[in-house]
Design an enzyme around this catalytic site. Structure first.
Site, PDB file in Angstrom:
ATOM      1  N   HIS A  18       0.849  -1.192   0.000  1.00 33.37           N
ATOM      2  CA  HIS A  18       0.000   0.000   0.000  1.00 33.37           C
ATOM      3  C   HIS A  18       0.887   1.244   0.000  1.00 33.37           C
ATOM      4  CE1 HIS A  18       0.825   0.466   4.258  1.00 33.37           C
ATOM      5  NE2 HIS A  18       0.220  -0.678   4.572  1.00 33.37           N
ATOM      6  N   HIS A  21       3.754   1.596   2.574  1.00 35.44           N
ATOM      7  CA  HIS A  21       4.976   0.843   2.247  1.00 35.44           C
ATOM      8  C   HIS A  21       5.765   1.606   1.180  1.00 35.44           C
ATOM      9  CE1 HIS A  21       2.305  -2.848   3.204  1.00 35.44           C
ATOM     10  NE2 HIS A  21       3.106  -2.670   4.244  1.00 35.44           N
ATOM     11  N   CYS A 126      -0.030  -9.876  20.837  1.00 33.53           N
ATOM     12  CA  CYS A 126      -0.851  -9.241  19.793  1.00 33.53           C
ATOM     13  C   CYS A 126      -0.359  -9.752  18.442  1.00 33.53           C
ATOM     14  CB  CYS A 126      -0.749  -7.721  19.839  1.00 33.53           C
ATOM     15  SG  CYS A 126      -1.518  -6.971  18.382  1.00 33.53           S
ATOM     16  N   CYS A 129       0.784  -6.951  15.929  1.00 33.22           N
ATOM     17  CA  CYS A 129       2.144  -6.438  16.149  1.00 33.22           C
ATOM     18  C   CYS A 129       3.172  -7.561  16.058  1.00 33.22           C
ATOM     19  CB  CYS A 129       2.311  -5.820  17.531  1.00 33.22           C
ATOM     20  SG  CYS A 129       1.243  -4.454  17.909  1.00 33.22           S
ATOM     21  N   CYS A 144      -4.916  -3.780  22.310  1.00 32.32           N
ATOM     22  CA  CYS A 144      -3.665  -3.266  21.742  1.00 32.32           C
ATOM     23  C   CYS A 144      -3.962  -1.872  21.184  1.00 32.32           C
ATOM     24  CB  CYS A 144      -3.183  -4.191  20.619  1.00 32.32           C
ATOM     25  SG  CYS A 144      -2.035  -3.357  19.499  1.00 32.32           S
ATOM     26  N   HIS A 147      -3.874  -1.922  17.202  1.00 30.80           N
ATOM     27  CA  HIS A 147      -4.790  -2.757  16.425  1.00 30.80           C
ATOM     28  C   HIS A 147      -6.203  -2.817  16.986  1.00 30.80           C
ATOM     29  CE1 HIS A 147      -0.769  -4.016  15.092  1.00 30.80           C
ATOM     30  NE2 HIS A 147      -1.371  -4.078  13.930  1.00 30.80           N
ATOM     31  N   LYS A 296      -6.394   7.114   9.303  1.00 31.18           N
ATOM     32  CA  LYS A 296      -5.433   6.021   9.261  1.00 31.18           C
ATOM     33  C   LYS A 296      -5.934   4.999   8.229  1.00 31.18           C
ATOM     34  CE  LYS A 296      -3.040   2.869  12.201  1.00 31.18           C
ATOM     35  NZ  LYS A 296      -2.916   2.134  13.413  1.00 31.18           N
ATOM     36  N   LYS A 299      -8.016  -1.798   6.672  1.00 33.08           N
ATOM     37  CA  LYS A 299      -8.872  -2.658   5.858  1.00 33.08           C
ATOM     38  C   LYS A 299     -10.329  -2.405   6.203  1.00 33.08           C
ATOM     39  CE  LYS A 299      -5.836  -6.577   5.129  1.00 33.08           C
ATOM     40  NZ  LYS A 299      -5.599  -7.981   5.446  1.00 33.08           N
TER      41      LYS A 299
END
Ligand code: MSP
Length: 526
Positions: A18, A21, A126, A129, A144, A147, A296, A299
């Site tokens: 994405h 990256h 997690c 992570c 977390c 997440h 942010k 998905k």
């Protein structure tokens, strides 16, 4: 500087690439290309992180083997980086046999040295992570914080790494080496985290994670992903396999990583290297995150953008505009935002109007008034020439900012030079000077100065927009590769007399983006 070794984080292959990256890989590519321009032997490592529960799960959801799954997604990353002209020296995959050998060697050595020991463990894991979290790190709902999911309670017999043994040495190293962690303010964050650093679990039971590298001499355990992942920086530079390469480039000069994984690089990785008695990296740069329309990427929000889709939606054949936008959207270290509007406005303003137009109109005037010829009398010398002084200053600023890993500031200096050249041409008005016989020479000199400044720009901006820079260089009458041009050769007066342009050779280097084209780009990157 005798050599330069830059390494990005290696991406999890649980989903395709994405824009976040891409941001990191582009920043590293820009810096790498810049060092190449300085004639410094440079090595650029990137790759993919392929073990762990996340990937195991994603593969089983698809009903294929984890290896097939990794091959497929790693292939997508490699394709994407090709599309974005990421000129890496090596793409490492943690499923390579060579890498597994390095990881097992490190693990074994640390057991032998007493830095890895076995103990039973009770912790909160997690999967997002791929790490254990302490109660303190959880949010108010016990989730977390990154997440927003409940970590899993794990009771296992695990191997532990004696991190606590190294924490004081790491603290001292950080304090004694300003610039070891960039941006500077992040160093304090790490020093705080170090205060409560305890020994860390470095393996998982094979019953809970099967997709990983087995612990040497203990098949019931699998090496925990972070030891596996971090060691890629050694494998990738020939540790245990290509001594010549390793000797030439180790240690890493720049670890380019996101702010979310700074702890792993500045604490775990450093402790592992200390325990292995391997020289430490020079700098760890923690970049910010790219948000989409100020949110942010996730998905669940369905706003994950594949970088290639942006090129497709705007009908772009080369990645330069998006490379440029991402590098100039925010000061390095801060979070930056992508939106179609901001992207379009920024590249239209900087690349089409400011840079492209200036080149286009000055070359067009050269064709119109001088039949595309730079006459020997028009060649100006650097002394008493403001644009020449500014061009040299820009070159210095680019070097200084790149040495501080600030591609944003370096780009800002280059755009300032373009702005100044635009102001200069407007003030000098060569179109008026061309009208009188007595000011013809002055007109030719003004055009020379502007084109010469643009030649500087083409070389300095090349790491950001390699295709546009090449096009600029060709339009300025050169038939060589801009990528081969060394910064040390960038001196005022390089534009050679003779016919450099014709009516047919002058073409816009960047066409304005049309918003209508943007269409349905936000396909979920999955
Ligand atoms: N596999 C680990 C890194 C191991 S390095 C030894 C990992 N992978 S990741 O795929 O989740 O992230 C890879 C890199 O991309 C990280 O540096 C991360 O910070 C970065 N980014 C992921 N999402 C991002 C944005 N939205 N914006 C910018 N960078 C982001 O962590």
């Amino acid at each position: 500087m005798e050599k330069f070794y830059i390494a990005t984080a290696i991406d999890y292959v649980n989903g395709p690439p994405h824009i976040g990256h891409a941001y990191e890989k582009i920043a590293s590519d820009v810096i790498f290309r810049h060092y190449e321009q300085r004639g410094i032997p440079a090595f650029f490592l990137t790759g993919s992180d392929e073990h762990g529960i996340k990937i195991q799960k994603a593969a089983s959801e698809k009903g294929i083997s984890p290896q097939d799954f990794c091959d497929d997604i790693a292939g997508k990353f490699i394709k994407e980086w090709k599309l974005f002209d990421i000129k890496y020296s090596r793409y490492i995959r943690t499923t390579e046999a060579e890498h597994k050998r390095v990881v097992r060697h490190i693990f074994k050595t640390l057991i032998e040295r007493g830095d890895i020991y076995k103990a039973s463990y009770n912790g909160l894991y997690c999967t997002g992570c791929e790490c254990f979290l302490s109660e303190r790190e959880l949010d108010d709902d016990g989730n977390c914080p990154s997440h927003k999911t409940k970590p899993q309670e794990v009771r296992e017999e695990n191997y532990f790494f004696r991190l606590s043994k190294y924490k004081e040495r790491i603290q001292e190293h950080i304090k004694a080496n300003p610039g070891f962690i960039l941006p500077d303010y992040r160093a304090n964050e790490v020093l705080n985290q170090l205060k409560d650093a305890e020994d860390i679990s470095v393996s998982r039971s094979r019953n809970s994670v099967s997709w990983g590298i087995p612990v040497p001499d203990d098949d019931s355990q699998v090496i925990y992903v972070w030891i596996d992942a971090l060691s890629n920086y050694l494998t990738g530079i020939g540790y245990l396999s290509n001594n010549e390469l390793y000797e030439k480039f180790w240690p890493t000069d720049c670890h380019m990583i996101g702010k979310d994984i700074l702890k792993f690089h500045s604490i775990y990785w450093i402790a592992i290297l200390m325990a292995m008695e391997i020289p430490l990296p020079k700098t760890i740069v923690a970049h910010g995150w790219i948000t989409i329309d100020q949110s942010k990427m996730s998905k669940s929000l369905g706003n994950v953008i594949a970088p290639g889709d942006i090129l497709g939606a705007f009908g772009l054949e080369v990645p330069d505009a998006l490379r440029y936008f991402l590098m100039t959207t925010t000061t390095f270290g801060n979070d930056g935002n992508y939106s179609d509007e901001e992207f379009k406005n920024k590249v239209n303003a900087d690349l089409a109007n400011n840079l492209g137009n200036l080149l286009n109109r000055s070359l067009s005037m050269l064709v119109k008034y001088f039949d595309g010829n730079v006459s020997p009398e028009a060649v100006t010398v650097a002394e008493n020439n403001n644009l020449a002084a500014l061009s040299d200053k820009t070159k210095r600023e680019v070097i200084e900012n790149m040495d501080k890993y600030q591609p944003y500031q370096a780009a800002e200096s280059i755009i300032n030079l373009v702005d100044s050249a635009n102001r200069y041409i407007n003030e000098q008005a060569p179109w008026t000077l061309a009208k009188n016989e007595e000011t013809q020479l002055q007109c030719a000199q003004v055009l020379y100065n502007v084109l010469e400044a643009l030649r500087y720009v083409s070389v300095l901006i090349y790491p950001y927009i390699p295709n546009i820079a090449q096009n600029m260089r060709e339009q300025l009458g050169f038939d060589d590769r801009v990528s081969d041009f060394m910064l040390s050769d960038l001196q005022w007066g390089g534009l050679k007399p003779g016919r450099i342009a014709s009516k047919d050779s002058v073409k816009p280097v960047f066409l304005r983006l049309d918003s209508e084209l943007a269409g349905d780009k936000k396909k979920n990157a999955n």
